[in-house]
Design a protein around this motif. Sequence first.
Motif, PDB file in Angstrom:
ATOM      1  N   VAL A  20       7.268  -1.710 -10.135  1.00  0.00           N
ATOM      2  CA  VAL A  20       7.962  -2.978  -9.898  1.00  0.00           C
ATOM      3  C   VAL A  20       7.220  -4.131 -10.570  1.00  0.00           C
ATOM      4  CG1 VAL A  20       8.631  -4.653  -8.115  1.00  0.00           C
ATOM      5  CG2 VAL A  20       9.089  -2.203  -7.786  1.00  0.00           C
ATOM      6  N   ARG A  21       5.907  -4.166 -10.436  1.00  0.00           N
ATOM      7  CA  ARG A  21       5.121  -5.222 -11.094  1.00  0.00           C
ATOM      8  C   ARG A  21       5.366  -5.202 -12.604  1.00  0.00           C
ATOM      9  NH1 ARG A  21      -0.913  -4.852  -8.284  1.00  0.00           N
ATOM     10  NH2 ARG A  21      -0.387  -5.957  -6.364  1.00  0.00           N
ATOM     11  N   ASN A  22       5.339  -4.019 -13.195  1.00  0.00           N
ATOM     12  CA  ASN A  22       5.576  -3.905 -14.643  1.00  0.00           C
ATOM     13  C   ASN A  22       6.979  -4.357 -15.023  1.00  0.00           C
ATOM     14  OD1 ASN A  22       2.984  -2.985 -15.177  1.00  0.00           O
ATOM     15  ND2 ASN A  22       3.561  -0.835 -15.019  1.00  0.00           N
ATOM     16  N   ASN A 120      10.879   7.810  -2.443  1.00  0.00           N
ATOM     17  CA  ASN A 120      12.215   8.415  -2.497  1.00  0.00           C
ATOM     18  C   ASN A 120      13.318   7.393  -2.241  1.00  0.00           C
ATOM     19  OD1 ASN A 120      11.127  10.971  -3.004  1.00  0.00           O
ATOM     20  ND2 ASN A 120      10.895  11.386  -0.816  1.00  0.00           N
ATOM     21  N   LYS A 121      13.115   6.541  -1.245  1.00  0.00           N
ATOM     22  CA  LYS A 121      14.130   5.530  -0.912  1.00  0.00           C
ATOM     23  C   LYS A 121      13.967   4.259  -1.738  1.00  0.00           C
ATOM     24  CE  LYS A 121      14.900   6.928   3.864  1.00  0.00           C
ATOM     25  NZ  LYS A 121      14.771   6.520   5.285  1.00  0.00           N
ATOM     26  N   LYS A 122      12.883   4.162  -2.503  1.00  0.00           N
ATOM     27  CA  LYS A 122      12.571   2.987  -3.312  1.00  0.00           C
ATOM     28  C   LYS A 122      12.457   1.736  -2.443  1.00  0.00           C
ATOM     29  CE  LYS A 122      13.635   2.793  -7.651  1.00  0.00           C
ATOM     30  NZ  LYS A 122      14.293   2.680  -8.942  1.00  0.00           N
ATOM     31  N   PHE A 135       7.656  -7.356   5.824  1.00  0.00           N
ATOM     32  CA  PHE A 135       8.665  -7.349   4.777  1.00  0.00           C
ATOM     33  C   PHE A 135       9.047  -5.916   4.421  1.00  0.00           C
ATOM     34  CE2 PHE A 135       6.491 -11.367   4.095  1.00  0.00           C
ATOM     35  CZ  PHE A 135       7.504 -12.249   3.755  1.00  0.00           C
ATOM     36  N   GLU A 136      10.323  -5.732   4.139  1.00  0.00           N
ATOM     37  CA  GLU A 136      10.842  -4.456   3.639  1.00  0.00           C
ATOM     38  C   GLU A 136      11.531  -4.789   2.319  1.00  0.00           C
ATOM     39  OE1 GLU A 136      14.484  -1.870   5.238  1.00  0.00           O
ATOM     40  OE2 GLU A 136      12.828  -2.033   6.693  1.00  0.00           O
ATOM     41  N   VAL A 137      10.992  -4.310   1.214  1.00  0.00           N
ATOM     42  CA  VAL A 137      11.461  -4.679  -0.119  1.00  0.00           C
ATOM     43  C   VAL A 137      12.210  -3.492  -0.731  1.00  0.00           C
ATOM     44  CG1 VAL A 137      10.762  -5.515  -2.392  1.00  0.00           C
ATOM     45  CG2 VAL A 137       9.433  -6.172  -0.363  1.00  0.00           C
ATOM     46  N   HIS A 138      13.510  -3.679  -0.958  1.00  0.00           N
ATOM     47  CA  HIS A 138      14.348  -2.630  -1.537  1.00  0.00           C
ATOM     48  C   HIS A 138      14.422  -2.836  -3.052  1.00  0.00           C
ATOM     49  CE1 HIS A 138      16.157  -1.153   2.322  1.00  0.00           C
ATOM     50  NE2 HIS A 138      15.544  -2.261   2.714  1.00  0.00           N
ATOM     51  N   ILE A 139      14.188  -1.767  -3.772  1.00  0.00           N
ATOM     52  CA  ILE A 139      14.149  -1.824  -5.229  1.00  0.00           C
ATOM     53  C   ILE A 139      15.434  -1.229  -5.790  1.00  0.00           C
ATOM     54  CG2 ILE A 139      12.822  -1.189  -7.282  1.00  0.00           C
ATOM     55  CD1 ILE A 139      11.385  -3.032  -5.143  1.00  0.00           C
ATOM     56  N   GLY A 140      16.056  -1.955  -6.703  1.00  0.00           N
ATOM     57  CA  GLY A 140      17.328  -1.529  -7.269  1.00  0.00           C
ATOM     58  C   GLY A 140      17.231  -1.226  -8.749  1.00  0.00           C
ATOM     59  N   GLU A 141      18.316  -1.525  -9.432  1.00  0.00           N
ATOM     60  CA  GLU A 141      18.455  -1.241 -10.862  1.00  0.00           C
ATOM     61  C   GLU A 141      17.347  -1.911 -11.667  1.00  0.00           C
ATOM     62  OE1 GLU A 141      21.749  -2.363 -14.208  1.00  0.00           O
ATOM     63  OE2 GLU A 141      22.497  -1.826 -12.214  1.00  0.00           O
ATOM     64  N   GLY A 142      16.817  -1.188 -12.634  1.00  0.00           N
ATOM     65  CA  GLY A 142      15.759  -1.716 -13.491  1.00  0.00           C
ATOM     66  C   GLY A 142      14.435  -1.897 -12.776  1.00  0.00           C
ATOM     67  N   SER A 146      16.274  -5.842  -5.096  1.00  0.00           N
ATOM     68  CA  SER A 146      17.699  -5.999  -4.820  1.00  0.00           C
ATOM     69  C   SER A 146      17.920  -6.609  -3.442  1.00  0.00           C
ATOM     70  CB  SER A 146      18.430  -4.658  -4.919  1.00  0.00           C
ATOM     71  OG  SER A 146      17.910  -3.744  -3.974  1.00  0.00           O
ATOM     72  N   LYS A 147      17.008  -6.308  -2.498  1.00  0.00           N
ATOM     73  CA  LYS A 147      17.131  -6.846  -1.145  1.00  0.00           C
ATOM     74  C   LYS A 147      15.751  -6.893  -0.511  1.00  0.00           C
ATOM     75  CE  LYS A 147      18.970  -4.270   2.270  1.00  0.00           C
ATOM     76  NZ  LYS A 147      19.970  -3.669   3.175  1.00  0.00           N
ATOM     77  N   VAL A 148      15.505  -7.942   0.265  1.00  0.00           N
ATOM     78  CA  VAL A 148      14.269  -8.053   1.029  1.00  0.00           C
ATOM     79  C   VAL A 148      14.654  -8.396   2.468  1.00  0.00           C
ATOM     80  CG1 VAL A 148      12.140  -9.356   1.388  1.00  0.00           C
ATOM     81  CG2 VAL A 148      12.861  -8.784  -0.935  1.00  0.00           C
ATOM     82  N   ILE A 149      14.094  -7.649   3.396  1.00  0.00           N
ATOM     83  CA  ILE A 149      14.286  -7.925   4.816  1.00  0.00           C
ATOM     84  C   ILE A 149      12.954  -8.430   5.358  1.00  0.00           C
ATOM     85  CG2 ILE A 149      14.852  -6.939   7.071  1.00  0.00           C
ATOM     86  CD1 ILE A 149      16.477  -4.784   5.491  1.00  0.00           C
TER      87      ILE A 149
END
Length: 192
Positions: A20-22, A120-122, A135-142, A146-149
Amino acid sequence: VFLLSASSLFSQTCELLTVVRNAVIQISPFSVEFTQQVFYDQELSIEESGVILFQDVKKIRWEYRDPDVKVAVIKGDTYKFYEEDSNQLTIGKINTSNKKWIWQLLFADEISNSIQCDENKKIIYLKDQAADMDFEVHIGEGNLLSKVIHRDPTGALNVYLFDAYKKKIAVSEEDFEIKLPENAEVVHAEDL
C-alpha cells in the motif's frame, strides 16, 4: 496495547502495508473523492463529502465541500483547520497524540507494534487502546484505500469511502494554503 492475534490469518510483518505504501508513492501527488459517514448506535448521524489532495505524507489537504465547507491542511509538522460556519481557523502542531490522519498513520513507523494485516481480505488493522487508535483499512483496486472504519473513543463509528483517484496530478504551494475571509478568527491549538 493491542495484542497480536494468534490466528494464522494475520501477518506480523504486514507485507500488505508495504504494498500500500508503494502504491501511494507511485501515484503521488494524487487527489481522491471521499464520503465520511458518522454513526451513533448504528444510526447514520452525519454524512459529508469532499476531496483530499495528497502530495506526500507531510503535505495533505482534506477539504469537505458538502454539506458544509471545512478545510484541513497539513504542512510539515503544522496543521490548519478552517470551518466556514464558525469562520474560525485553528493552527496547531502535529504530535504523536494527534497524528491520526490515515495516510500519516500508514507511513508512521513508530506504530509498527499496533499494526496487523489480513492479507487474504486485504485489510490493515491499526489498533492501540492506550492511544485511542482503532482503524480498519480496506484496500481496493490498485492497492489503494477504498474504505476506512474508525471507531472513535466517544462511541462514534466513522466510515470513510474513497473513490475516483486522480494520479500524478499537478499541485502547487497555493493548493496547500487556506484562503480566509478578512474577519476570520485565528486560534492556536496550544491556547485552547
